[in-house]
Design a protein around this motif. Sequence first.
Motif, short mmCIF file in Angstrom:
data_model
loop_
_atom_site.label_atom_id
_atom_site.label_comp_id
_atom_site.label_asym_id
_atom_site.label_seq_id
_atom_site.Cartn_x
_atom_site.Cartn_y
_atom_site.Cartn_z
N ILE A 36 -19.43 -38.81 -56.37
CA ILE A 36 -20.29 -38.52 -55.22
C ILE A 36 -19.95 -37.11 -54.70
CG2 ILE A 36 -20.77 -39.15 -52.81
CD1 ILE A 36 -20.32 -42.07 -53.65
N GLY A 37 -20.96 -36.29 -54.51
CA GLY A 37 -20.78 -34.93 -54.03
C GLY A 37 -20.57 -33.90 -55.12
N GLU A 38 -20.34 -34.36 -56.35
CA GLU A 38 -19.99 -33.44 -57.43
C GLU A 38 -21.16 -32.52 -57.83
OE1 GLU A 38 -18.61 -33.89 -62.07
OE2 GLU A 38 -17.89 -35.37 -60.64
N GLN A 39 -22.40 -33.05 -57.76
CA GLN A 39 -23.56 -32.27 -58.21
C GLN A 39 -24.60 -32.06 -57.12
OE1 GLN A 39 -25.22 -33.88 -61.82
NE2 GLN A 39 -23.24 -34.00 -62.85
N SER A 40 -24.31 -32.52 -55.91
CA SER A 40 -25.34 -32.50 -54.86
C SER A 40 -25.75 -31.09 -54.46
CB SER A 40 -24.85 -33.27 -53.63
OG SER A 40 -23.60 -32.78 -53.19
N SER A 41 -24.91 -30.10 -54.71
CA SER A 41 -25.26 -28.72 -54.36
C SER A 41 -25.94 -27.98 -55.50
CB SER A 41 -23.99 -27.95 -53.95
OG SER A 41 -23.07 -27.91 -55.02
N ASP A 42 -26.17 -28.67 -56.63
CA ASP A 42 -26.76 -28.03 -57.81
C ASP A 42 -27.94 -28.86 -58.31
OD1 ASP A 42 -27.36 -26.73 -60.13
OD2 ASP A 42 -25.35 -26.84 -61.00
N PRO A 43 -29.13 -28.68 -57.73
CA PRO A 43 -30.28 -29.50 -58.10
C PRO A 43 -30.62 -29.45 -59.58
CG PRO A 43 -30.76 -28.23 -56.12
CD PRO A 43 -29.45 -27.73 -56.65
N LEU A 44 -30.49 -28.29 -60.22
CA LEU A 44 -30.87 -28.17 -61.62
C LEU A 44 -29.98 -29.03 -62.52
CD1 LEU A 44 -31.73 -24.37 -61.94
CD2 LEU A 44 -33.30 -26.30 -61.82
N THR A 45 -28.68 -29.02 -62.25
CA THR A 45 -27.77 -29.89 -63.01
C THR A 45 -28.12 -31.35 -62.79
OG1 THR A 45 -25.99 -28.26 -62.88
CG2 THR A 45 -25.35 -30.53 -63.37
N MET A 46 -28.44 -31.69 -61.55
CA MET A 46 -28.83 -33.06 -61.23
C MET A 46 -30.09 -33.46 -62.00
SD MET A 46 -27.74 -35.46 -58.98
CE MET A 46 -27.27 -34.82 -57.38
N TYR A 47 -31.06 -32.57 -62.08
CA TYR A 47 -32.31 -32.87 -62.79
C TYR A 47 -32.06 -33.14 -64.27
CZ TYR A 47 -34.71 -30.92 -58.65
OH TYR A 47 -35.17 -30.66 -57.39
N LEU A 48 -31.08 -32.46 -64.86
CA LEU A 48 -30.81 -32.60 -66.29
C LEU A 48 -30.19 -33.95 -66.64
CD1 LEU A 48 -29.56 -29.00 -67.12
CD2 LEU A 48 -31.71 -30.03 -67.83
N ASN A 49 -29.72 -34.71 -65.64
CA ASN A 49 -29.20 -36.04 -65.91
C ASN A 49 -30.29 -36.98 -66.43
OD1 ASN A 49 -26.41 -35.76 -65.18
ND2 ASN A 49 -27.06 -35.62 -63.05
N ASP A 50 -31.55 -36.61 -66.19
CA ASP A 50 -32.68 -37.45 -66.63
C ASP A 50 -33.29 -36.96 -67.94
OD1 ASP A 50 -32.41 -39.04 -64.39
OD2 ASP A 50 -33.84 -37.88 -63.21
N ILE A 51 -32.58 -36.11 -68.66
CA ILE A 51 -33.16 -35.48 -69.84
C ILE A 51 -33.53 -36.48 -70.93
CG2 ILE A 51 -30.95 -34.98 -71.00
CD1 ILE A 51 -32.16 -32.17 -71.63
N MET A 52 -32.82 -37.64 -70.97
CA MET A 52 -33.09 -38.66 -72.00
C MET A 52 -34.21 -39.62 -71.58
SD MET A 52 -30.87 -37.84 -74.16
CE MET A 52 -29.51 -36.69 -74.05
N THR A 53 -34.42 -39.76 -70.30
CA THR A 53 -35.37 -40.77 -69.82
C THR A 53 -36.75 -40.19 -69.51
OG1 THR A 53 -34.47 -40.46 -67.59
CG2 THR A 53 -33.58 -42.28 -68.88
N ILE A 54 -36.80 -38.93 -69.13
CA ILE A 54 -38.05 -38.30 -68.72
C ILE A 54 -39.13 -38.32 -69.82
CG2 ILE A 54 -39.05 -36.01 -68.29
CD1 ILE A 54 -36.86 -35.60 -66.18
N PRO A 55 -38.80 -37.98 -71.08
CA PRO A 55 -39.87 -37.97 -72.10
C PRO A 55 -40.59 -39.30 -72.22
CG PRO A 55 -37.89 -36.88 -72.94
CD PRO A 55 -37.51 -37.52 -71.64
N VAL A 56 -39.86 -40.40 -72.10
CA VAL A 56 -40.45 -41.74 -72.18
C VAL A 56 -41.46 -41.95 -71.05
CG1 VAL A 56 -39.92 -44.21 -72.06
CG2 VAL A 56 -38.38 -42.67 -73.29
N SER A 57 -41.09 -41.52 -69.85
CA SER A 57 -41.98 -41.67 -68.69
C SER A 57 -43.24 -40.83 -68.87
CB SER A 57 -41.24 -41.26 -67.41
OG SER A 57 -40.15 -42.12 -67.16
N LEU A 58 -43.08 -39.62 -69.38
CA LEU A 58 -44.25 -38.76 -69.59
C LEU A 58 -45.21 -39.37 -70.61
CD1 LEU A 58 -42.48 -35.27 -69.66
CD2 LEU A 58 -44.08 -36.07 -67.91
N ALA A 59 -44.66 -40.08 -71.60
CA ALA A 59 -45.49 -40.71 -72.64
C ALA A 59 -46.06 -42.05 -72.20
CB ALA A 59 -44.67 -40.89 -73.91
N GLY A 60 -45.55 -42.61 -71.09
CA GLY A 60 -46.06 -43.87 -70.56
C GLY A 60 -45.66 -45.09 -71.35
N ILE A 61 -44.62 -44.97 -72.18
CA ILE A 61 -44.21 -46.07 -73.05
C ILE A 61 -43.01 -46.81 -72.45
CG2 ILE A 61 -45.17 -45.10 -75.16
CD1 ILE A 61 -42.48 -43.90 -75.80
N PRO A 62 -42.69 -48.02 -72.96
CA PRO A 62 -41.60 -48.79 -72.36
C PRO A 62 -40.23 -48.43 -72.93
CG PRO A 62 -42.66 -50.09 -74.06
CD PRO A 62 -43.41 -48.79 -74.00
#
Length: 485
Positions: free
Chosen positions: A411-437
């Motif tokens: 907690i607090g480790e990445q809260s000041s760095d939004p871009l690093t935080m966004y990259l935590n979803d790099i594996m899950t985002i493509p699935v959401s964009l494709a609309g698949i399960p």
Amino acid sequence: MSLFDLNLQQIHAKLQGKELKVADLVDQSYTRIQQVESKVRAFLTLDEENARQAAAKLEEQFASSNERGPLFGLPIGIKDNMVTEGLKTTCASKILSNFTPIYDATVVSKLKDAQTVTIGKLNMDEFAMGGSNENSAFHPSHNPWNTDYVPGGSSGGSAAAVAAGEVYFALGSDTGGSIRQPAAYCGIVGLKPTYGLVSRYGLVAFASSLDQIGPLTKNVEDSAYLLQAIAGYDPKDSTSAKVDIPDYLSALTGDIKGLRIGVPKEYMGNGIDPAVKEKVLEALKVFEGLGAVWEEVTLPHSEYAVATYYLLASSEASSNLARFDGVRYGVRSDNTRNLLDLYHMSRSEGFGPEVKRRIMLGTYALSSGYYDAYYLKAQQVRTLIKQDFDQVFEKFDIIIGPTAPTPAFKIGEQSSDPLTMYLNDIMTIPVSLAGIPAISVPCGFVNELPVGLQVIGKALDEATLLRVAHAFEQHTDHHKQRPQL
């Protein structure tokens, strides 16, 4: 031993044999909340009085009739962006801190029909914007495996509550990974269904073309039961898919012999913690032992997924959140001099920094002169990302990789760095964009923190997804591990 350590069929049998009452399950939930909630902080609102009344009503029904569904009497938590009649719904935002809806979301109605008992509303990142639960306007939730660490987000409260044994299972919502990533961080099962399979009516919108409600559970079988209860066409939701719902429980055969698995090289390369990669490779050996075959594949446009997602999701958020203006409902700023003041001050005081950041980004991307360069281009790349998946699925039954590139962070480790935080979803985002399960299942531990395995399927093929995840689960014991709070 907690009653919640029993599987669903065992609980059902004990209720049927009158060894258990629904009140016992509700007692278990609130007793556990009293024991651990000060450490986990998963809930925003508890509904004990109504929960106990609901338990008593279910007992009366059972006394006069033996008709009961498989979810009868089970305590459930609802993420606080799904509206609940008469029960506060805040989206973990100050701007909705006084909002009590007058109707239920479709999924909430379906769970009432399935005879579950709502224990309370669960914490989240404000308006589902975040991957750590630190963006809640009220307080962060904590990871039950180590309370110095985040539970993930935005459905972090839902994942933490299930992992901590406060509820039997929970509902979350997934826009770019917000069910799967917290499930991975908290060592539980999280399923994002195909877009349109589960009604979004009554889900407070973040990004309407991406948002999807799904279950967070202790095991895959429970996930199948919960999905069975909430899936289906809803005329109140214009994006709801008019499809037949199969029997997901019958898919849990354990047989995956001959299954063809694609492993994207983009999901196993730079930026992935080597220890996480090792756990995924160990999982693939389990699949090999069950008769499946795998080979490396490529999803070449994955590298553009994060940028594409944040342009599209922020643009849709900019539009969806325009309704929160301090006029019709929600918190209204005091001491305003005119209508423009009312809009400006209500939104400035009511929204947190991450929500403001995304509204501004989305408004910019949609503005005159930039629409074609940003929003339209992002939509075109989204199509390419979907086509990548379509091509892989021509030869393979499922795709497998890590759910998140690392285990949970402090907690607090990445809260000041939004871009690093966004990259935590790099594996899950493509699935959401494709609309698949896709489903995240526990596949081991790194530094005593859980690691999630992401299994990705074809559109509307949740049955195969659940079969594969269940087969893996039956030959490992990661899902049986419990945090010691």
